[in-house]
Design a protein around this motif. Structure first.
Motif, PDB file in Angstrom:
ATOM      1  N   LEU A  77     -76.703 -37.809  32.301  1.00  0.00           N
ATOM      2  CA  LEU A  77     -77.965 -37.219  32.731  1.00  0.00           C
ATOM      3  C   LEU A  77     -79.041 -38.294  32.821  1.00  0.00           C
ATOM      4  O   LEU A  77     -79.026 -39.268  32.057  1.00  0.00           O
ATOM      5  CB  LEU A  77     -78.405 -36.138  31.739  1.00  0.00           C
ATOM      6  CG  LEU A  77     -77.503 -34.918  31.636  1.00  0.00           C
ATOM      7  CD1 LEU A  77     -77.976 -34.009  30.512  1.00  0.00           C
ATOM      8  CD2 LEU A  77     -77.442 -34.166  32.944  1.00  0.00           C
ATOM      9  N   PRO A  78     -79.995 -38.116  33.733  1.00  0.00           N
ATOM     10  CA  PRO A  78     -81.123 -39.061  33.811  1.00  0.00           C
ATOM     11  C   PRO A  78     -81.939 -39.050  32.515  1.00  0.00           C
ATOM     12  O   PRO A  78     -81.918 -38.072  31.760  1.00  0.00           O
ATOM     13  CB  PRO A  78     -81.959 -38.527  34.975  1.00  0.00           C
ATOM     14  CG  PRO A  78     -81.093 -37.572  35.707  1.00  0.00           C
ATOM     15  CD  PRO A  78     -80.060 -37.092  34.751  1.00  0.00           C
ATOM     16  N   GLY A  79     -82.655 -40.125  32.292  1.00  0.00           N
ATOM     17  CA  GLY A  79     -83.470 -40.246  31.085  1.00  0.00           C
ATOM     18  C   GLY A  79     -84.491 -39.128  30.941  1.00  0.00           C
ATOM     19  O   GLY A  79     -84.738 -38.637  29.838  1.00  0.00           O
ATOM     20  N   SER A  80     -85.091 -38.705  32.045  1.00  0.00           N
ATOM     21  CA  SER A  80     -86.086 -37.634  31.978  1.00  0.00           C
ATOM     22  C   SER A  80     -85.452 -36.335  31.489  1.00  0.00           C
ATOM     23  O   SER A  80     -86.052 -35.603  30.705  1.00  0.00           O
ATOM     24  CB  SER A  80     -86.735 -37.422  33.342  1.00  0.00           C
ATOM     25  OG  SER A  80     -85.759 -37.047  34.307  1.00  0.00           O
ATOM     26  N   LEU A 110     -84.739 -36.636  27.798  1.00  0.00           N
ATOM     27  CA  LEU A 110     -86.003 -36.501  27.061  1.00  0.00           C
ATOM     28  C   LEU A 110     -86.420 -35.029  26.984  1.00  0.00           C
ATOM     29  O   LEU A 110     -86.835 -34.556  25.920  1.00  0.00           O
ATOM     30  CB  LEU A 110     -87.098 -37.330  27.727  1.00  0.00           C
ATOM     31  CG  LEU A 110     -88.477 -37.278  27.089  1.00  0.00           C
ATOM     32  CD1 LEU A 110     -88.441 -37.849  25.668  1.00  0.00           C
ATOM     33  CD2 LEU A 110     -89.487 -38.024  27.936  1.00  0.00           C
ATOM     34  N   LEU A 111     -86.292 -34.304  28.070  1.00  0.00           N
ATOM     35  CA  LEU A 111     -86.611 -32.890  28.078  1.00  0.00           C
ATOM     36  C   LEU A 111     -85.757 -32.130  27.072  1.00  0.00           C
ATOM     37  O   LEU A 111     -86.278 -31.339  26.277  1.00  0.00           O
ATOM     38  CB  LEU A 111     -86.406 -32.306  29.478  1.00  0.00           C
ATOM     39  CG  LEU A 111     -86.490 -30.785  29.598  1.00  0.00           C
ATOM     40  CD1 LEU A 111     -87.915 -30.316  29.373  1.00  0.00           C
ATOM     41  CD2 LEU A 111     -85.963 -30.325  30.928  1.00  0.00           C
ATOM     42  N   LEU A 112     -84.469 -32.359  27.095  1.00  0.00           N
ATOM     43  CA  LEU A 112     -83.561 -31.651  26.192  1.00  0.00           C
ATOM     44  C   LEU A 112     -83.838 -31.974  24.727  1.00  0.00           C
ATOM     45  O   LEU A 112     -83.617 -31.144  23.849  1.00  0.00           O
ATOM     46  CB  LEU A 112     -82.108 -31.984  26.538  1.00  0.00           C
ATOM     47  CG  LEU A 112     -81.643 -31.517  27.926  1.00  0.00           C
ATOM     48  CD1 LEU A 112     -80.232 -32.004  28.197  1.00  0.00           C
ATOM     49  CD2 LEU A 112     -81.747 -30.019  28.069  1.00  0.00           C
ATOM     50  N   VAL A 130     -90.896 -30.252  33.425  1.00  0.00           N
ATOM     51  CA  VAL A 130     -89.724 -29.368  33.354  1.00  0.00           C
ATOM     52  C   VAL A 130     -89.041 -29.291  34.713  1.00  0.00           C
ATOM     53  O   VAL A 130     -87.822 -29.422  34.814  1.00  0.00           O
ATOM     54  CB  VAL A 130     -90.116 -27.950  32.880  1.00  0.00           C
ATOM     55  CG1 VAL A 130     -88.995 -26.964  33.124  1.00  0.00           C
ATOM     56  CG2 VAL A 130     -90.483 -27.950  31.419  1.00  0.00           C
ATOM     57  N   ILE A 131     -89.820 -29.078  35.744  1.00  0.00           N
ATOM     58  CA  ILE A 131     -89.246 -28.963  37.080  1.00  0.00           C
ATOM     59  C   ILE A 131     -88.543 -30.251  37.477  1.00  0.00           C
ATOM     60  O   ILE A 131     -87.403 -30.242  37.958  1.00  0.00           O
ATOM     61  CB  ILE A 131     -90.337 -28.571  38.095  1.00  0.00           C
ATOM     62  CG1 ILE A 131     -90.831 -27.153  37.803  1.00  0.00           C
ATOM     63  CG2 ILE A 131     -89.830 -28.692  39.531  1.00  0.00           C
ATOM     64  CD1 ILE A 131     -92.087 -26.775  38.540  1.00  0.00           C
ATOM     65  N   TRP A 132     -89.216 -31.363  37.265  1.00  0.00           N
ATOM     66  CA  TRP A 132     -88.637 -32.657  37.640  1.00  0.00           C
ATOM     67  C   TRP A 132     -87.380 -32.956  36.832  1.00  0.00           C
ATOM     68  O   TRP A 132     -86.338 -33.324  37.390  1.00  0.00           O
ATOM     69  CB  TRP A 132     -89.681 -33.751  37.440  1.00  0.00           C
ATOM     70  CG  TRP A 132     -89.186 -35.134  37.699  1.00  0.00           C
ATOM     71  CD1 TRP A 132     -88.506 -35.592  38.792  1.00  0.00           C
ATOM     72  CD2 TRP A 132     -89.324 -36.252  36.843  1.00  0.00           C
ATOM     73  NE1 TRP A 132     -88.239 -36.910  38.663  1.00  0.00           N
ATOM     74  CE2 TRP A 132     -88.731 -37.353  37.477  1.00  0.00           C
ATOM     75  CE3 TRP A 132     -89.916 -36.442  35.598  1.00  0.00           C
ATOM     76  CZ2 TRP A 132     -88.697 -38.620  36.909  1.00  0.00           C
ATOM     77  CZ3 TRP A 132     -89.883 -37.696  35.046  1.00  0.00           C
ATOM     78  CH2 TRP A 132     -89.276 -38.771  35.685  1.00  0.00           C
ATOM     79  N   ALA A 133     -87.444 -32.784  35.525  1.00  0.00           N
ATOM     80  CA  ALA A 133     -86.317 -33.134  34.662  1.00  0.00           C
ATOM     81  C   ALA A 133     -85.126 -32.197  34.847  1.00  0.00           C
ATOM     82  O   ALA A 133     -83.979 -32.612  34.712  1.00  0.00           O
ATOM     83  CB  ALA A 133     -86.755 -33.144  33.196  1.00  0.00           C
ATOM     84  N   CYS A 134     -85.377 -30.931  35.165  1.00  0.00           N
ATOM     85  CA  CYS A 134     -84.274 -29.985  35.354  1.00  0.00           C
ATOM     86  C   CYS A 134     -83.587 -30.164  36.703  1.00  0.00           C
ATOM     87  O   CYS A 134     -82.373 -29.986  36.808  1.00  0.00           O
ATOM     88  CB  CYS A 134     -84.762 -28.548  35.218  1.00  0.00           C
ATOM     89  SG  CYS A 134     -85.033 -28.044  33.510  1.00  0.00           S
ATOM     90  N   TYR A 135     -84.347 -30.516  37.708  1.00  0.00           N
ATOM     91  CA  TYR A 135     -83.756 -30.594  39.040  1.00  0.00           C
ATOM     92  C   TYR A 135     -83.309 -31.994  39.447  1.00  0.00           C
ATOM     93  O   TYR A 135     -82.533 -32.127  40.393  1.00  0.00           O
ATOM     94  CB  TYR A 135     -84.707 -29.999  40.080  1.00  0.00           C
ATOM     95  CG  TYR A 135     -84.718 -28.505  40.008  1.00  0.00           C
ATOM     96  CD1 TYR A 135     -83.659 -27.760  40.512  1.00  0.00           C
ATOM     97  CD2 TYR A 135     -85.750 -27.816  39.382  1.00  0.00           C
ATOM     98  CE1 TYR A 135     -83.632 -26.387  40.423  1.00  0.00           C
ATOM     99  CE2 TYR A 135     -85.737 -26.437  39.283  1.00  0.00           C
ATOM    100  CZ  TYR A 135     -84.680 -25.732  39.808  1.00  0.00           C
ATOM    101  OH  TYR A 135     -84.650 -24.358  39.706  1.00  0.00           O
TER     102      TYR A 135
END
Length: 120
Positions: free
Chosen positions: A51-54, A57-59, A104-109
């Protein structure tokens, strides 16, 4: 005949409501993340890719987002003047909520977009 209310008299409710709305915005985003992020997390588990770093970080942090009310409270306590304090708390809450929602939108998608780019 009663005189029209002065600014100081009409200000009372706004001084209380604005900081409450600022806090409510942050809490609404934190609650939404608490519902939405675990659904994405289970989907990400099936990807089998890094997964990407963002997203990582979100998780790792979404459960603590309720602490976003602390900066709203600090702004409310530190800004001088009742009206300025109330407006600043509202704006701080709105800014924090907007930033968290965009994250949230950026990190989830971003993992989904990255996976689509690999497939296409």
């Amino acid at each position: 005949m009663a005189s029209p209310p002065r600014d100081n008299e009409t200000l009372g409710a706004g001084v209380i409501v604005m900081p409450i709305v600022g806090v409510a915005l942050v809490l609404a985003v934190a609650a939404t993340a608490a519902v939405v992020v675990p659904q994405f997390q289970s989907m990400f588990a099936g990807f089998g890719a890094d997964l990407p770093g963002s997203t990582r970080l979100l998780l790792a942090t979404y459960r603590g987002w309720v602490l976003g009310v602390v900066p709203v409270a600090v702004v409310w306590l530190c800004v001088p003047g009742r009206r300025s304090r109330a407006v600043a708390a509202l704006l701080a809450g709105a800014a924090i909520a907007a930033a968290l929602m965009l994250f949230v939108i950026w990190a989830c998608y971003s993992p989904i977009i990255g996976l689509a780019a690999l497939a296409g």
